[in-house]
Motif scaffolding. Structure first.
Motif, PDB file in Angstrom:
ATOM      1  N   ASP A  93      11.032 -20.485  16.225  1.00 15.62           N
ATOM      2  CA  ASP A  93      11.698 -21.732  16.497  1.00 15.62           C
ATOM      3  C   ASP A  93      10.743 -22.665  16.852  1.00 15.62           C
ATOM      4  OD1 ASP A  93      13.433 -23.857  17.045  1.00 15.62           O
ATOM      5  OD2 ASP A  93      14.656 -23.108  18.688  1.00 15.62           O
ATOM      6  N   ALA A  94       9.699 -23.207  15.790  1.00 10.75           N
ATOM      7  CA  ALA A  94       8.735 -23.981  16.148  1.00 10.75           C
ATOM      8  C   ALA A  94       9.086 -25.335  17.059  1.00 10.75           C
ATOM      9  CB  ALA A  94       7.876 -24.474  14.814  1.00 10.75           C
ATOM     10  N   ASN A  95      10.296 -25.810  16.491  1.00 10.75           N
ATOM     11  CA  ASN A  95      10.741 -27.348  17.106  1.00 10.75           C
ATOM     12  C   ASN A  95      11.460 -27.001  18.295  1.00 10.75           C
ATOM     13  OD1 ASN A  95       9.475 -29.016  15.210  1.00 10.75           O
ATOM     14  ND2 ASN A  95      11.242 -28.236  13.702  1.00 10.75           N
ATOM     15  N   PHE A  96      11.617 -25.944  19.085  1.00  6.52           N
ATOM     16  CA  PHE A  96      12.242 -25.518  20.302  1.00  6.52           C
ATOM     17  C   PHE A  96      12.459 -26.624  21.198  1.00  6.52           C
ATOM     18  CE2 PHE A  96      12.216 -23.127  24.281  1.00  6.52           C
ATOM     19  CZ  PHE A  96      13.371 -22.935  24.621  1.00  6.52           C
ATOM     20  N   CYS A  97      11.178 -27.036  21.710  1.00  4.49           N
ATOM     21  CA  CYS A  97      11.130 -28.258  22.554  1.00  4.49           C
ATOM     22  C   CYS A  97      12.003 -29.662  22.168  1.00  4.49           C
ATOM     23  CB  CYS A  97       9.570 -28.469  22.955  1.00  4.49           C
ATOM     24  SG  CYS A  97       9.000 -27.159  24.062  1.00  4.49           S
ATOM     25  N   ARG A  98      12.201 -29.580  20.847  1.00  6.43           N
ATOM     26  CA  ARG A  98      12.584 -31.088  20.216  1.00  6.43           C
ATOM     27  C   ARG A  98      14.071 -30.989  19.735  1.00  6.43           C
ATOM     28  NH1 ARG A  98       7.369 -32.703  16.577  1.00  6.43           N
ATOM     29  NH2 ARG A  98       5.742 -32.812  18.156  1.00  6.43           N
ATOM     30  N   HIS A  99      14.764 -29.804  20.214  1.00  6.30           N
ATOM     31  CA  HIS A  99      16.251 -30.035  19.561  1.00  6.30           C
ATOM     32  C   HIS A  99      17.058 -29.768  21.009  1.00  6.30           C
ATOM     33  CE1 HIS A  99      16.469 -25.681  19.567  1.00  6.30           C
ATOM     34  NE2 HIS A  99      15.493 -25.893  18.737  1.00  6.30           N
ATOM     35  N   TRP A 100      18.357 -29.987  20.644  1.00  4.33           N
ATOM     36  CA  TRP A 100      19.357 -29.529  21.813  1.00  4.33           C
ATOM     37  C   TRP A 100      20.171 -28.299  21.618  1.00  4.33           C
ATOM     38  CZ3 TRP A 100      19.359 -31.209  26.658  1.00  4.33           C
ATOM     39  CH2 TRP A 100      18.487 -32.435  26.928  1.00  4.33           C
ATOM     40  N   GLY A 101      19.466 -27.297  20.761  1.00  3.04           N
ATOM     41  CA  GLY A 101      20.312 -26.151  20.451  1.00  3.04           C
ATOM     42  C   GLY A 101      20.244 -25.860  18.913  1.00  3.04           C
ATOM     43  N   PHE A 102      20.324 -26.869  18.138  1.00  2.00           N
ATOM     44  CA  PHE A 102      20.280 -26.694  16.772  1.00  2.00           C
ATOM     45  C   PHE A 102      19.129 -27.445  16.070  1.00  2.00           C
ATOM     46  CE2 PHE A 102      24.895 -26.883  18.358  1.00  2.00           C
ATOM     47  CZ  PHE A 102      25.111 -25.722  18.128  1.00  2.00           C
ATOM     48  N   ASP A 103      18.520 -26.778  15.232  1.00  2.00           N
ATOM     49  CA  ASP A 103      17.429 -27.528  14.421  1.00  2.00           C
ATOM     50  C   ASP A 103      17.747 -27.941  13.063  1.00  2.00           C
ATOM     51  OD1 ASP A 103      15.190 -28.189  13.050  1.00  2.00           O
ATOM     52  OD2 ASP A 103      13.892 -26.460  13.914  1.00  2.00           O
ATOM     53  N   THR A 121      18.054 -21.052  16.123  1.00  5.07           N
ATOM     54  CA  THR A 121      17.271 -21.449  16.922  1.00  5.07           C
ATOM     55  C   THR A 121      16.974 -20.420  18.227  1.00  5.07           C
ATOM     56  OG1 THR A 121      18.840 -22.559  18.471  1.00  5.07           O
ATOM     57  CG2 THR A 121      17.610 -23.920  16.706  1.00  5.07           C
ATOM     58  N   ILE A 122      16.033 -20.587  19.103  1.00  4.95           N
ATOM     59  CA  ILE A 122      15.801 -19.593  20.208  1.00  4.95           C
ATOM     60  C   ILE A 122      17.102 -19.600  20.690  1.00  4.95           C
ATOM     61  CG2 ILE A 122      14.728 -18.877  22.414  1.00  4.95           C
ATOM     62  CD1 ILE A 122      12.011 -19.618  20.576  1.00  4.95           C
ATOM     63  N   THR A 123      17.597 -20.796  21.219  1.00  8.27           N
ATOM     64  CA  THR A 123      18.776 -20.852  22.078  1.00  8.27           C
ATOM     65  C   THR A 123      20.212 -20.380  21.395  1.00  8.27           C
ATOM     66  OG1 THR A 123      18.086 -23.257  22.497  1.00  8.27           O
ATOM     67  CG2 THR A 123      20.585 -22.540  23.211  1.00  8.27           C
ATOM     68  N   GLN A 124      20.184 -20.492  20.067  1.00  5.85           N
ATOM     69  CA  GLN A 124      21.377 -19.827  19.244  1.00  5.85           C
ATOM     70  C   GLN A 124      21.095 -18.137  19.477  1.00  5.85           C
ATOM     71  OE1 GLN A 124      20.629 -22.399  15.811  1.00  5.85           O
ATOM     72  NE2 GLN A 124      22.936 -21.763  15.557  1.00  5.85           N
ATOM     73  N   GLN A 125      19.845 -17.649  19.343  1.00  6.20           N
ATOM     74  CA  GLN A 125      19.732 -16.246  19.373  1.00  6.20           C
ATOM     75  C   GLN A 125      19.959 -15.765  21.023  1.00  6.20           C
ATOM     76  OE1 GLN A 125      15.948 -14.744  17.550  1.00  6.20           O
ATOM     77  NE2 GLN A 125      15.998 -16.837  16.631  1.00  6.20           N
ATOM     78  N   MET A 147      29.108 -22.314  21.942  1.00  7.97           N
ATOM     79  CA  MET A 147      28.279 -22.120  23.310  1.00  7.97           C
ATOM     80  C   MET A 147      26.985 -22.714  23.422  1.00  7.97           C
ATOM     81  SD  MET A 147      29.874 -18.226  23.954  1.00  7.97           S
ATOM     82  CE  MET A 147      28.901 -17.908  25.410  1.00  7.97           C
ATOM     83  N   THR A 148      26.248 -22.849  22.363  1.00  8.25           N
ATOM     84  CA  THR A 148      24.876 -23.212  22.336  1.00  8.25           C
ATOM     85  C   THR A 148      24.708 -24.480  23.081  1.00  8.25           C
ATOM     86  OG1 THR A 148      24.302 -21.891  20.363  1.00  8.25           O
ATOM     87  CG2 THR A 148      22.941 -23.961  20.918  1.00  8.25           C
ATOM     88  N   PRO A 149      25.544 -25.354  23.049  1.00 10.59           N
ATOM     89  CA  PRO A 149      25.123 -26.751  23.707  1.00 10.59           C
ATOM     90  C   PRO A 149      25.429 -26.728  25.068  1.00 10.59           C
ATOM     91  CG  PRO A 149      26.656 -27.194  21.744  1.00 10.59           C
ATOM     92  CD  PRO A 149      26.569 -25.691  21.723  1.00 10.59           C
ATOM     93  N   VAL A 150      26.376 -25.941  25.500  1.00 11.34           N
ATOM     94  CA  VAL A 150      26.725 -25.774  26.982  1.00 11.34           C
ATOM     95  C   VAL A 150      25.487 -25.003  27.587  1.00 11.34           C
ATOM     96  CG1 VAL A 150      28.246 -24.557  28.630  1.00 11.34           C
ATOM     97  CG2 VAL A 150      29.174 -25.318  26.434  1.00 11.34           C
ATOM     98  N   VAL A 151      24.688 -24.041  26.886  1.00  9.34           N
ATOM     99  CA  VAL A 151      23.639 -23.305  27.431  1.00  9.34           C
ATOM    100  C   VAL A 151      22.533 -24.435  27.610  1.00  9.34           C
ATOM    101  CG1 VAL A 151      21.813 -21.743  26.895  1.00  9.34           C
ATOM    102  CG2 VAL A 151      24.308 -20.966  26.670  1.00  9.34           C
ATOM    103  N   SER A 156      17.351 -24.780  31.606  1.00 11.88           N
ATOM    104  CA  SER A 156      16.080 -25.552  31.307  1.00 11.88           C
ATOM    105  C   SER A 156      15.501 -24.715  30.040  1.00 11.88           C
ATOM    106  CB  SER A 156      15.005 -25.769  32.179  1.00 11.88           C
ATOM    107  OG  SER A 156      14.709 -24.187  32.585  1.00 11.88           O
ATOM    108  N   LYS A 157      14.973 -25.523  29.314  1.00  9.89           N
ATOM    109  CA  LYS A 157      14.059 -24.833  28.151  1.00  9.89           C
ATOM    110  C   LYS A 157      13.235 -23.884  28.728  1.00  9.89           C
ATOM    111  CE  LYS A 157      15.043 -27.415  24.609  1.00  9.89           C
ATOM    112  NZ  LYS A 157      15.866 -26.975  22.995  1.00  9.89           N
TER     113      LYS A 157
END
Length: 244
Positions: A93-103, A121-125, A147-151, A156-157
């Motif tokens: 998930d190269a854009n991990f720091c630039r999204h809020w759960g969904f790329d 994304t890593i959050t989804q995983q 659930m992803t946006p709640v996480v 924190s990232k």
């Protein structure tokens, strides 16, 4: 007499017709309360795991039942080599720091590619690994999406990545990068070299079928690409959200 009988019958029908809506309303009320209770429990659990480490996941429990044991050693992210964290992000998930759960960009590319490539994304995983189950189904995907946006709100990232690095399957019966480092290289995750970290990250899409210590040509190429990607995200700031 006939008129009285008709009146009684019509009265019973009216009572029955009133009773039906009442039953439906009660069912709806209980269903709504049940759904709210479940939602409240899930949110509370997500909030709890922002400070408490998840004790076990469905996948870990399933593998423990299948194999009789699993290897897993939880370590805080401060005790994991920074190159390991960057390698995982570069690989998954190269854009991990630039999204809020969904790329969104990755999702668009996956659609254009006919679904051949993943867009999770890593959050989804993390949501899938910690709270849900493996496999593909619309029910699981719907829960994961909700659930992803709640996480992302509660964690924190750095916390999201820390949990991912500790619960991701990194081999047959092996979970987390600490256990993978110990099994494959006899070193703690804090001492992993860049090549070792890249090789662990390279097997993540299929940890049971790929080898860290005896990688195929394809895995070696992927590890080399991950090394380049890890250097790139560090240089352009895409690692800033999880590195001090």
């Amino acid at each position: 007499m006939a008129k009285k009988a008709v009146r009684k019958t019509s009265g019973k029908k009216k009572k029955a017709s009133k009773a039906k809506p009442n039953v439906v309303m009660r069912i709806r009320r209980w269903v709504t309360r049940g759904l709210l209770a479940i939602a409240t429990f899930v949110v509370a659990l997500i909030a709890l795991y922002s400070v408490v480490n998840p004790p076990v996941t469905h996948t870990i429990w399933t593998e423990w039942r299948r194999l009789g044991k699993v290897e897993r050693d939880w370590v805080p992210i401060e005790q994991i080599s920074p190159i390991m964290a960057r390698s995982v992000v570069a690989a998954e998930d190269a854009n991990f720091c630039r999204h809020w759960g969904f790329d969104v960009e990755a999702i668009r590319d996956a659609i254009e590619g006919g679904g051949a490539r993943g867009a999770s994304t890593i959050t989804q995983q993390v949501v899938k690994n910690v709270f849900l189950w493996q496999g593909r189904s619309w029910v699981r995907k719907a829960l994961e999406t909700s659930m992803t946006p709640v996480v992302e709100i509660f964690w924190s990232k750095q916390r999201i990545l820390e949990i991912y690095l500790n619960v991701a399957e990194t081999g047959n019966g092996v979970f987390g990068v600490e256990a993978a480092a110990q099994r494959n290289f006899n070193v703690p995750a804090s001492k992993l070299s860049s090549v070792q970290a890249a090789r662990i990250a390279a097997i993540l899409p299929s940890p049971r079928n790929r080898s860290v210590t005896d990688p195929s040509v394809r895995t070696r190429r992927r590890a080399a690409a991950i090394l380049d990607g890890a250097a790139t995200i560090r240089a352009d700031g895409r690692a800033d959200c999880f590195e001090d």
